[in-house]
Design an enzyme around this catalytic site. Structure first.
Site, PDB file in Angstrom:
ATOM      1  N   LYS A   1       0.811  -0.999   0.039  1.00  0.00           N
ATOM      2  CA  LYS A   1      -0.026   0.070  -0.016  1.00  0.00           C
ATOM      3  C   LYS A   1       0.802   1.141   0.054  1.00  0.00           C
ATOM      4  O   LYS A   1       1.955   1.288   0.650  1.00  0.00           O
ATOM      5  CB  LYS A   1      -0.900  -0.172   1.402  1.00  0.00           C
ATOM      6  CG  LYS A   1      -1.896   1.028   1.205  1.00  0.00           C
ATOM      7  CD  LYS A   1      -2.815   0.875   2.412  1.00  0.00           C
ATOM      8  CE  LYS A   1      -3.915   1.938   2.561  1.00  0.00           C
ATOM      9  NZ  LYS A   1      -4.781   1.763   3.769  1.00  0.00           N
TER      10      LYS A   1
ATOM     11  N   SER B   1      -9.646   1.545   3.205  1.00  0.00           N
ATOM     12  CA  SER B   1      -8.928   2.486   2.436  1.00  0.00           C
ATOM     13  C   SER B   1      -7.911   1.723   1.578  1.00  0.00           C
ATOM     14  O   SER B   1      -7.162   2.272   0.770  1.00  0.00           O
ATOM     15  CB  SER B   1      -8.048   3.526   3.208  1.00  0.00           C
ATOM     16  OG  SER B   1      -7.317   2.961   3.889  1.00  0.00           O
TER      17      SER B   1
ATOM     18  N   SER C   1      -9.691  -1.088   7.519  1.00  0.00           N
ATOM     19  CA  SER C   1      -9.291  -0.656   6.083  1.00  0.00           C
ATOM     20  C   SER C   1      -8.612  -1.814   5.418  1.00  0.00           C
ATOM     21  O   SER C   1      -8.109  -1.786   4.343  1.00  0.00           O
ATOM     22  CB  SER C   1      -8.167   0.458   5.952  1.00  0.00           C
ATOM     23  OG  SER C   1      -8.946   1.644   6.238  1.00  0.00           O
TER      24      SER C   1
END
Length: 493
Positions: free
Chosen positions: A78, A158, A182
Site C-alpha cells: 500500500k 482504504s 481498512s
C-alpha cells in the site's frame, strides 16, 4: 498446471523449492497480469525492474540452497509504506512526488525474508475512506462483478488497491493498513483473507500516519495459511516505534487445521445495528455459527454494550489524531509547495494545504481541529476517549468467557462506484463492525464465508484476545475449510 500468478504464497514457495519454476518466471507472470488489467487502477507505482533483480537473486539463492522463508514471493505494498528511493505518496497531491530516503520496518522485514516487491498500490488519500474513491490517482475498480449487473464495484477502502491486486491475481499477497477496518472491509468485498494483528505487533516506523493510536499494518492473501506465513514475516519488536510490543513472534502456521474442540466462540446478542445489515449478511453470519458448532466449537452469547458507540467515538478520535499528524504537511519541509509572488508565509500554508489535500481529508482535519479546540475538547474528545476505554473493557469482559468473537465484517456486500458518495455518514457506517476491535487494539481477520444472492463475496470477522493471532487463524482456517466448495474468484479472471 495452475497459472503461476494464481498460485498461493504457500504453493509458490513449494513450487520454487521443488524447482517447478523460477522466481523470475513467477514474477513475469504477475507483471503480465498487472499490464493486462491496468483498467482496475490497482497500482500507482510499478517496481518491475527492482522485482526482476530481486527475482534473479532469489533464483540464485534457491540454486545454492540458501532460500529464505519468502524467497522469490511477489507482494505489493500500500502506498503509505515508505520505500527507500521509491515514490511514496499516500495517494495525495500533497505528497505526489515524495521519494523517501528510508525504508519502513514492515517492508524491510519482508525484504529480509526474500520477498519481491511488484509495486505500490492505490488507496484512499491518507487512508481516509471506505471505497478507494478519494485517491489523487483516481478510484480503484474491483475485479468482481455482480451476476445480474455489469456495473463497476468498489473494492472497499482504504486499502482498495491492495485488495484488487490480490483478488485480481496481480500479487500473491499485499500489505495494507487498518485503522478502523481498512484491511478487513476490502477483504470482505473482494473475497480475500484480510488480517489486522494486535496493535503494536507490526512496527509503524515508516508508515505514513493517519491516526497513530489506531494505525496497524495488515495483510491481504488468498488463504489463511498464506496469512500466517506473511504475518510471521511482518511482525516483531522494533525499537524505532515507541508503540511496538516487545513480544516473541509466535509460530502461527500450526494453527491451520487445528481442532475446534473446547473452543468457545462469542456471538454478540446485539450491536444496535438495526436494519442496516443486508439479509445476505445475516444469513452468512448464521451459517457460519452453525459451521463452527458442527466443527466442535461452543457458541456463547455475549454482550458488547458500548460497541454501538464505536463509529461515533472513532470519528472523533481518528480525525483528532489526523489533524495533528497532517499538520506537518505545510509546504516548507517536503511535499507540495504552492506559492506566488508577494505571498506571505500564512498564505503559502493556506494555498498549499487547500490545494494539496482532497475534500475528505480536509473534512476530517476540520473535524479533528474542532474536537481538539477549547470548546470541543471536553464535549467530544475526552468523552470519546472514556467511551473507547469502555469498549475495550467490554471486550475484556467477553474474553473472560470466550476464546474468540464472531461478527460480520461489513453490513453490506460491495456496492457500485458512485453509491453512498454524497453522504459521508452513510459511508462511515461501512466500518460499523470493524471499528470496535480497532478501538481496543485487538487482532482480527476477515475470511470469505459466503456469496450474496448477486454472487458477491461476503466476509465474516473473527476477533481475538490481545496477542492471540493464533486462535484467530485457527477459527479462520476452520471457516475456510467449511466453505471450500465456494469459489471465491472473480469470474473474468
Amino acid at each position: 498446471m495452475t497459472e503461476l500468478n494464481k498460485l498461493t504464497v504457500a504453493d509458490s514457495i513449494k513450487g520454487l523449492k521443488n524447482k517447478d519454476f523460477t522466481s523470475t518466471e513467477l514474477i513475469g507472470a504477475h507483471i503480465k497480469q498487472i499490464e493486462k488489467h491496468r483498467n482496475l487502477n490497482a497500482y500507482v507505482t510499478d517496481t518491475f525492474d527492482l522485482a526482476l533483480k530481486q527475482a534473479e537473486a532469489a533464483d540464485q539463492n534457491y540454486a545454492q540452497n540458501n532460500a529464505r522463508t519468502l524467497e522469490g514471493i511477489p507482494f505489493a505494498a500500500k502506498d503509505l509504506f515508505c520505500t527507500k528511493g521509491i515514490r511514496t505518496t499516500a495517494c495525495s497531491n500533497i505528497l505526489k512526488n515524495f521519494i523517501p530516503n528510508y525504508e519502513s520496518s514492515v517492508t524491510q522485514n519482508i525484504f529480509d525474508k526474500g520477498g519481491v516487491m511488484l509495486g505500490k498500490t492505490n488507496m484512499d488519500e491518507f487512508a481516509m475512506g471506505s471505497a478507494n474513491i478519494t485517491s489523487c490517482f483516481g478510484n480503484v475498480i474491483s475485479p468482481w462483478k455482480a451476476n445480474d449487473d455489469n456495473a463497476d464495484l468498489v473494492p472497499g477502502g482504504s486499502s482498495g488497491g491492495s485488495a484488487a491486486a490480490v483478488s485480481g491475481f496481480m500479487a500473491s499477497a499485499a500489505l495494507g493498513s487498518d485503522t478502523g477496518g481498512s484491511v478487513r472491509q476490502p477483504a470482505s468485498f473482494t473475497g480475500l483473507v484480510g488480517f489486522k494483528p494486535t496493535y503494536g505487533r507490526c512496527s509503524r516506523y515508516g508508515m505514513i500516519s493517519f491516526a497513530s493510536s489506531l494505525d496497524q499494518a495488515g495483510i491481504f492473501t488468498r488463504s489463511v495459511l498464506d496469512s500466517s506465513i506473511m504475518l510471521e514475516a511482518m511482525m516483531g519488536f522494533d525499537e524505532k516505534d515507541s508503540t511496538s510490543i516487545k513480544a516473541e513472534v509466535p509460530e502461527l502456521q500450526s494453527a491451520i487445521g487445528s481442532s475446534m474442540k473446547n473452543m468457545k466462540i462469542g456471538v454478540p446478542l446485539s450491536l444496535g445495528e438495526g436494519s442496516i445489515i443486508e439479509p445476505d449478511i445475516m444469513k452468512m453470519w448464521q451459517d457460519t455459527i452453525e459451521l463452527l458448532k458442527n466443527a466442535g466449537a461452543e457458541i456463547v452469547d455475549i454482550t458488547l454494550p458500548h460497541a454501538k458507540y464505536g463509529v461515533a467515538v472513532y470519528y472523533v478520535i481518528a480525525p483528532a489524531e489526523a489533524s495533528s499528524n497532517l499538520s506537518r504537511y505545510d509546504g516548507v519541509r517536503y511535499g507540495l509547495r504552492v506559492e506566488r509572488e508577494n505571498m506571505t508565509l500564512d498564505e503559502m500554508y493556506e494555498m498549499t494545504r487547500s490545494t494539496g489535500f482532497g475534500e475528505e481529508v480536509k473534512r476530517r482535519i476540520m473535524i479533528g481541529t474542532y474536537v481538539l479546540s477549547s470548546s470541543g475538547m471536553d464535549a467530544y474528545y475526552l468523552k470519546a476517549q472514556k467511551v473507547r476505554r469502555l469498549v475495550a473493557n467490554d471486550f475484556n469482559n467477553a474474553f473472560a468467557k470466550v476464546d474468540a468473537i464472531l461478527l460480520p465484517t461489513a453490513p453490506t456486500a460491495a456496492f457500485k462506484i458512485g453509491e453512498k458518495q454524497n453522504d459521508p455518514t452513510i459511508m462511515y457506517l461501512n466500518d460499523l463492525f470493524t471499528i470496535p476491535a480497532s478501538l481496543a487494539g485487538l487482532p482480527c481477520a476477515s475470511v470469505p464465508a459466503g456469496l450474496s444472492a448477486r454472487g458477491l463475496p461476503l466476509g465474516i470477522q473473527i476477533i481475538g484476545k490481545q496477542l492471540d493471532e493464533y486462535n484467530v487463524l485457527k477459527v479462520a482456517s476452520t471457516i475456510e475449510s467449511g466453505v471450500k466448495h465456494i469459489k471465491f474468484e472473480p469470474k473474468v479472471f
